[in-house]
Design an enzyme around this catalytic site. Structure first.
Site, PDB file in Angstrom:
ATOM      1  N   GLU A 423       0.796  -1.298  -0.041  1.00  0.00           N
ATOM      2  CA  GLU A 423      -0.091  -0.105   0.096  1.00  0.00           C
ATOM      3  C   GLU A 423       0.974   1.434  -0.086  1.00  0.00           C
ATOM      4  O   GLU A 423       0.857   2.215   1.096  1.00  0.00           O
ATOM      5  CB  GLU A 423      -0.975  -0.230   1.119  1.00  0.00           C
ATOM      6  CG  GLU A 423      -1.899  -1.148   0.940  1.00  0.00           C
ATOM      7  CD  GLU A 423      -3.082  -1.249   2.011  1.00  0.00           C
ATOM      8  OE1 GLU A 423      -2.807  -1.228   2.992  1.00  0.00           O
ATOM      9  OE2 GLU A 423      -3.981  -1.532   1.587  1.00  0.00           O
ATOM     10  N   GLU A 502      -3.822 -10.438   0.372  1.00  0.00           N
ATOM     11  CA  GLU A 502      -4.811 -10.547   1.563  1.00  0.00           C
ATOM     12  C   GLU A 502      -5.998 -10.923   1.212  1.00  0.00           C
ATOM     13  O   GLU A 502      -6.755 -10.382   0.205  1.00  0.00           O
ATOM     14  CB  GLU A 502      -4.867  -9.222   2.057  1.00  0.00           C
ATOM     15  CG  GLU A 502      -3.443  -8.558   2.635  1.00  0.00           C
ATOM     16  CD  GLU A 502      -3.297  -7.249   3.225  1.00  0.00           C
ATOM     17  OE1 GLU A 502      -4.220  -6.785   3.402  1.00  0.00           O
ATOM     18  OE2 GLU A 502      -2.064  -6.676   3.063  1.00  0.00           O
TER      19      GLU A 502
END
Ligand code: GAL
Length: 991
Positions: A423, A502
Site C-alpha cells: 500500500e 490479503e
C-alpha cells in the site's frame, strides 16, 4: 543546532557515514559478540538534545537501564511513553518529509570489551538488525553514521574507532523521521532498538558474502555460487558432505555452476535441506541449501515444475509483551502451529522478519513471500499527492530498502517471491525497485499489489476481492473489467498468475466464505490461493483499572489518533489461542479430499508434490455421537494430484438414532511440527435411517385463560413461564439481536452481491436503527386447553411500526413437555436480521448452569458461512468455554444444527432439550452465555462486562452469516438472513 537536527530527522536519504552495503545474514565462524543486554538509557521528548552523551567520558550513572532488544514504549511501565496504534493514519501532521519537534528520542549507551586478538581483524563491524525509526551511532566519541529502515539490517565499519579493551557505543534513536512516512504499516508504532546488536570481527581473507542459487530440474540439482571476497581470499572451498561434493575454486574466475545428482528437492511439504560450508583459509560459513526452481510459465506459478496453491497467512511480528522483538521459541511454535493448521505459506507483512525466522521457514517448510519494509498508505488521504513512491527525492531510499531486503535473505529456499512493500500507491520508485530485483535475482518473481495495472510486477495480486470478482479474474477470456485497469491492462493482468495477497479479514468473529474462495482455486488454475489477513491479533498486555489483565488495542493508551481494534484481526488471539476461524481454515484447505459415492469414497491427494505415504486413514461410526465401531482404512499411497476410490467399512445403521461415519487422515509418524496421529483432514458421511418428525397435534378446544397453570415440569403465571423443573426461568422471549461482530460493524462499500446491504452503512447500524436490540412485546392473547397453553405476542421496537408476531404453544405430548414457537414477521422489514431466536434466562439459584452437553455440530462455534470445521457429534463444554474471548466482545458461541442439549451444573443435568426439525428438516442452533447480546454489545473489552448471576440460553432458528465486511465483502446472499417466518420446536425434560 536546532535547524541542523531537524534537517537530519527529515532527511530522505537512507543513511550516512560508514554504513556498509547490504549482505546476507550468514552463520560464520568469524568472531563476534552480541551487544544485546542492558544498556544505559535516557528518553528525551525531542530530537533537540545535546550530543555530549556520545563522548566516551560522559557520565551516565544517573541514567536508567533498558534491555536491548526492546521497544522503549513497552518498558518502564509508561515512564517512556506508550504505544500508538494507527492503520492508515499518520500519528503526526502530514508534512513530508518533516516530523514534529515532539519527537521522542532515546539515547543508549553501553561499554563492550574488544578482545586483544581482534586487532588482527581486518575490519570491525557493528550490526544493527532492527531499529525504529532513525538512529545515529558513535563509538568512543567518534560519529560513525546514521541509518533508517526500521526492519532492515544496517552494518557500520567501526574499525578506526575501536581498540582492544573497553569501548563505548552510543546510539540515538528517534521515534519519528522522514522514514516514518514510508513505514506507515497497519500496526503499533514501537520505537527502539528492537532487534540484535552485534559487533563482528571481519577476518582478512574472509568471505564478505555468499549466495547459493540452487535449482532443481528433472531430478537434478544445480548450484550457482556467488562469492564476494577479495581475490587474495581464494581458494574458496564449497563442501556439501551429504552428496560427497567438494568444489575448490582457486581464483574468483574459477567459481562456476555445478550440477548435483541424486538430490531431493525442497518444497514446503518436504523441506529437504543439505548442510553446506563455504570456506577460505580464515573463515567458514555454514549454510543450509534447499534445491528448488521457481518459475512462471504462462499464467501459472510453479515450483519444481508444479503449480503452487498458497494456503497462506499474513504474518506480522507481534507479541503481547515484546512487540516486534523476536523470540525464537515463540516464533518456532507459531510456524509449527501454522503447519498443524494446514497453512503452507506466509507473507512477511509488511517488512522482513527477524532473519532467523526464515531459517525456521526453510526448516519447517513454508512458502514465503518476503516483503520489503515499505508502506505509504497515509498518502491515500491526499489522493496520493506527494507520495514518496513517485518522488525522485525518495528513489535512493526505496532502492536501499529493497537492496537490504533481498541481499539479507537471498539464500533462503523458502522465499519464492519478493514483494516490494504494501500500500504505497504506485510510481517510478517502485518500478525502479522491481527493475533492480529483476536484474539481481532472475530466479524469483516480483510482487506488489499496488501495481494494479501490472506495469512492473510479475504476478497479478489483489486484496479483499470478492468471491465473484475472484472468479472473474480466474475465468479465461472474461471481458469484465478489473479494478483500476483499462481493458488492455486487464488483459495483461490475465496473462499472469493471480493471488490474493490479503483476503478473509479475520477480525473478531469471522471470516465467512473461506470455502467459496478455496473452491475457485480448484476450478481456475490461474488462481493461486491467497493469504488470510492475518495470522494473529496484535493486542498488548495491559491491566484494567480493577487489576484485570487484558489485551489492549488502539485507544487504550490514550492515543490522540488511533484505529481502535482494527489491529485485532488475527486467526490467533493475542494469547496464541486459535480462534474457530483457524479451525475452519484448516478444514477448508485440508490437503486430502474425500468424495463419497455409494459404498465407496474417492480420496484425492491435493498436495503440491508430496505423496500420502506419511498418512494413515482412520474411520469410526457413531450413533447419536456415541462411538460404536472404528478401524483403519486401507488406502493406496497416492502421488500428488492422484486419487483412488476405496470401499467404505461396514456400517451398522441405527433405526432409532443418527448414524455417522467419520474418516480422518492422520500423520502416521511425528514430524517437527506435530506428533503422530495429528489429524490433517476429516470427512463425515450421514448414514442415518430416515425418521419422520412427529407432526403437530391439531387442537380446537382453546379457551381464554388467565395463564396461571402447570404443565408437567413447567409452571406459568399470567401465561409466562416462571419455572422449569422447579428452577426459576424467564422467557422465552423473541431475540433478533446479536452483539454485532466486527464484520457486522463493517461499513464497506463492497456490497454488490447482497441486496440487503446498504453501501457505506453497517448492518449493526441498521439493526440499532430498527431497534432490534430493544424489542418490547405486548401480549395479545392467552388460551389453554387441558394440556396446552397458547400465547400470542406482538413484538416491536419503540418508534417502529414493524413487528413480529410470536405464537408459543406449550403442551404435554405423552409424558413430555413440548414448546412450539411460530415467529411471523410483519411485512416491510428492510434489513437482514442477525438472528431469529428465543431466549431463556436462567437465574443462578442454588445450582447455577455452568456447562452444556450436546449432540449436534461442534465442538466449536459455527455460522452459516463457516461450517466446515464443525462436525456432527456429541460434545461438552463449560459455559465459559462456549464463548470465544474476542478482543472486543461480540457475538460468539453459536453451535448449529442442535439435536439434543443438556444444561448442567457441576456435572449434573438440570434440563434436557431435544429439538425437532421444522418442515424443511432444519434444526435450530444454540448459544449459552453469562451475558445477553445487549450486555455484550455495550462492552469494549471483556473486563467491562458486568458481573452476572444469570445464564442465557438462546435457541436460534437461524443466524446471519459472518462475511468479511470489517475489510472486504459482505455476507454472501445465500447466507444472509432475510426476515422470514420460522418455527422452533423443543421437547424439554428435567435432568
Ligand atoms: C490492508 C492492509 C493491511 C491491513 C488490512 C486490514 O489494506 O494491507 O496491512 O491494514 O488491510 O486489516
Amino acid at each position: 543546532m536546532h535547524s541542523r537536527l531537524s534537517a537530519y530527522v527529515s532527511d530522505t536519504t537512507p543513511g550516512r557515514g560508514a554504513l556498509r552495503t547490504a549482505r546476507s545474514w550468514l552463520h560464520s565462524d568469524a568472531p563476534s559478540r552480541s551487544l544485546n543486554g542492558l544498556w544505559c538509557f535516557r528518553l528525551s521528548p525531542t530530537a533537540q538534545v545535546a550530543e555530549d552523551f556520545a563522548d566516551e567520558r560522559f557520565d551516565d550513572s544517573d541514567w536508567d537501564s533498558i534491555p536491548v532488544p526492546s521497544h522503549w514504549v513497552l518498558q518502564g511501565d509508561g515512564a517512556y511513553g506508550r504505544p500508538i496504534y494507527t492503520n492508515v493514519q499518520f500519528p503526526f501532521p502530514i508534512d513530508p518529509p518533516h516530523v514534529p519537534d515532539e519527537n521522542p528520542s532515546g539515547d543508549y549507551r553501553r561499554h563492550f570489551d574488544m578482545p586483544a586478538d581482534w586487532s588482527a581483524a581486518e575490519r570491525v563491524v557493528l550490526r544493527f538488525d532492527g531499529v525504529e525509526s532513525l538512529f545515529r551511532l558513535w563509538v568512543n566519541g567518534d560519529e560513525i553514521g546514521s541509518a533508517s529502515g526500521s526492519r532492515l539490517a544496517h552494518e557500520f565499519d567501526v574499525t578506526s574507532s575501536v581498540h582492544p579493551g573497553d569501548n563505548v557505543v552510543a546510539v540515538r534513536v528517534h521515534q519519528w523521521s522522514a522514514a516514518s512516512y514510508v513505514e506507515d504499516q497497519d500496526q503499533w508504532w514501537l520505537p527502539g532498538i528492537f532487534r540484535d546488536v552485534t559487533v563482528i570481527a571481519r577476518p582478512g581473507g574472509g568471505i564478505e558474502d555468499v549466495w547459493l542459487r540452487t535449482g532443481f530440474e528433472n531430478g537434478h540439482g544445480r548450484v550457482e555460487t556467488e562469492v564476494t571476497a577479495d581475490a587474495a581470499a581464494f581458494p574458496v572451498t564449497l563442501r556439501l558432505p551429504e552428496l560427497g561434493i567438494e568444489q575448490v575454486w582457486a581464483t574468483p574466475a574459477d567459481v562456476a555452476p555445478f550440477d548435483v545428482d541424486r538430490v531431493e528437492p525442497w518444497s514446503a511439504e518436504q523441506p529437504r535441506l543439505y548442510d553446506v560450508t563455504v570456506s577460505t583459509a580464515t573463515e567458514r560459513i555454514t549454510m543450509r541449501a534447499g534445491f528448488r526452481t521457481v518459475e512462471i510459465r504462462g499464467d501459472q506459478f510453479l515450483v519444481n515444475g508444479r503449480r503452487v496453491v498458497f494456503h497462506g497467512m499474513n504474518r506480522h511480528e507481534a507479541h503481547p509483551e515484546r512487540g516486534r522483538v523476536f523470540d525464537e521459541k515463540h516464533a518456532r511454535e507459531d510456524l509449527a502451529r501454522m503447519k498443524r493448521f494446514n497453512v503452507n505459506a506466509i507473507r512477511t507483512s509488511h517488512y522482513p522478519p527477524h532473519p532467523r525466522l526464515l531459517d525456521l521457514a526453510d526448516e519447517l517448510g513454508l512458502w514465503v513471500i518476503l516483503e520489503c519494509d515499505l508502506e505509504t498508505h497515509g498518502f491515500d488521504k491526499l489522493d496520493w499527492v506527494g507520495n514518496p513512491s513517485d518522488d525522485p527525492a525518495w528513489r535512493e531510499a526505496y532502492l536501499d530498502r529493497i537492496h537490504r531486503t533481498v541481499e539479507r535473505d537471498k539464500n533462503h529456499p523458502s522465499i519464492v517471491i519478493w514483494s516490494l512493500g504494501n500500500e504505497a500507491g504506485t510510481g517510478s520508485n517502485l518500478a525502479a525497485m522491481s527493475a533492480w530485483v529483476h536484474a539481481r535475482d532472475a530466479g524469483r518473481p516480483v510482487h506488489y499489489e499496488g501495481d494494479h495495472a501490472g506495469e512492473y510486477t510479475d504476478i497479478y495480486s489483489r486484496m479483499y476481492a470478492s468471491v465473484l470478482e475472484t472468479e472473474q479474474i480466474g475465468t479465461d477470456g472474461s471481458r469484465s473489467t478489473l479494478l483500476n485497469c483499462t481493458p488492455a491492462q486487464g488483459a495483461r493482468q490475465r496473462t499472469k498468475p493471480f493471488l490474493l495477497c490479503e483476503y478473509a479479514h479475520a477480525m473478531g468473529n469471522g471470516p465467512g466464505a473461506l470455502d467459496q474462495y478455496e473452491a475457485l482455486v480448484h476450478e481456475h488454475p490461474r488462481l493461486h490461493g491467497g493469504f488470510v489477513w492475518e495470522w494473529r491479533d496484535h493486542g498488548i498486555l495491559a491491566t484494567a483499572p480493577d487489576g484485570t489483565p487484558y489485551y489492549a488495542y488502539g485507544g487504550d493508551f490514550g492515543e490522540v489518533v488511533h484505529d481502535g481494534n482494527f489491529v485485532m484481526d488475527g486467526m490467533l488471539l493475542s494469547n496464541d489461542v486459535p480462534t474457530p476461524s483457524l479451525h475452519e481454515y484448516k478444514a477448508v484447505v485440508q490437503p486430502v479430499r474425500f468424495t463419497f459415492d455409494g459404498d465407496g469414497v474417492a480420496i484425492t491427494n491435493l498436495r503440491h508434490s508430496a505423496d500420502t505415504s506419511d498418512l494413515r486413514f482412520r474411520w469410526r461410526v457413531e450413533h447419536d455421537g456415541t462411538p460404536l465401531d472404528s478401524g483403519d482404512m486401507e488406502v493406496p499411497v497416492l502421488a500428488a494430484g492422484d486419487s483412488a476410490r476405496v470401499p467404505l467399512p461396514r456400517i451398522t445403521v441405527s433405526q432409532v438414532s443418527e448414524t455417522w461415519l467419520t474418516i480422518d487422515a492422520v500423520l502416521a509418524a511425528g514430524t517437527a511440527w506435530a506428533s503422530d496421529g495429528h489429524v490433517i483432514a476429516t470427512a463425515q458421511l450421514d448414514r442415518s435411517a430416515r425418521r419422520p418428525a412427529p407432526g403437530v397435534r391439531p387442537r380446537t378446544s382453546w379457551r381464554q385463560s388467565d395463564g396461571t397453570l402447570k404443565l408437567g415440569i413447567a409452571e406459568f403465571i399470567d401465561g409466562s413461564l416462571v419455572r422449569l423443573a422447579g428452577r426459576a426461568v424467564a422467557g422465552p422471549g423473541l431475540e433478533l439481536f446479536r452483539a454485532p461482530t466486527d464484520n457486522d460493524e463493517g461499513a464497506s462499500e463492497a456490497v454488490e452481491e447482497s441486496d440487503a446491504s446498504v453501501a457505506g452503512v453497517s448492518h449493526a447500524e441498521l439493526w440499532r436503527r430498527d431497534g432490534l436490540d430493544r424489542l418490547t412485546s405486548r401480549r395479545m392473547s392467552v388460551k389453554r386447553t387441558a394440556e396446552a397453553l397458547q400465547t400470542i405476542d406482538k413484538v416491536s421496537a419503540a418508534n417502529s411500526a414493524l413487528s413480529v408476531t410470536v405464537e408459543s404453544v406449550w403442551s404435554l405430548e405423552g409424558d413430555g413437555l413440548e414448546l412450539r414457537v411460530e415467529i411471523e414477521p410483519s411485512s416491510g422489514w428492510p434489513t437482514v436480521w442477525p438472528r431469529i431466536g428465543i431466549r431463556f434466562d436462567l437465574p443462578d439459584g442454588a445450582a447455577p448452569v455452568d456447562g452444556a452437553e450436546w449432540f449436534g455440530l461442534g465442538p466449536l462455534e459455527s455460522y452459516p458461512d463457516s461450517l466446515r470445521a464443525a462436525r456432527t457429534g456429541r460434545f461438552s463444554s463449560t459455559v465459559r468455554d462456549l464463548s470465544v474471548d474476542y478482543a472486543r466482545p461480540q457475538e460468539t458461541g453459536h453451535r448449529s444444527q442442535l439435536r439434543q442439549l443438556a444444561l448442567t451444573s457441576a456435572g449434573t443435568e438440570l434440563l434436557r432439550i431435544v429439538t425437532l426439525p421444522d418442515s424443511y428438516g432444519r434444526r435450530p442452533g444454540f448459544t449459552l452465555s453469562r451475558h445477553t447480546p445487549q450486555q455484550i454489545a455495550q462492552a469494549g473489552h471483556s473486563f467491562e462486562l458486568p458481573d452476572s448471576t444469570t445464564s442465557h440460553l438462546i435457541i436460534d432458528a437461524a443466524q446471519h452469516g459472518l462475511g468479511s465486511r470489517a475489510c472486504g465483502p459482505d455476507v454472501w446472499p445465500e447466507f444472509s438472513l432475510r426476515p422470514e417466518a420460522r418455527t422452533i420446536r423443543l421437547r424439554i425434560a428435567a435432568g
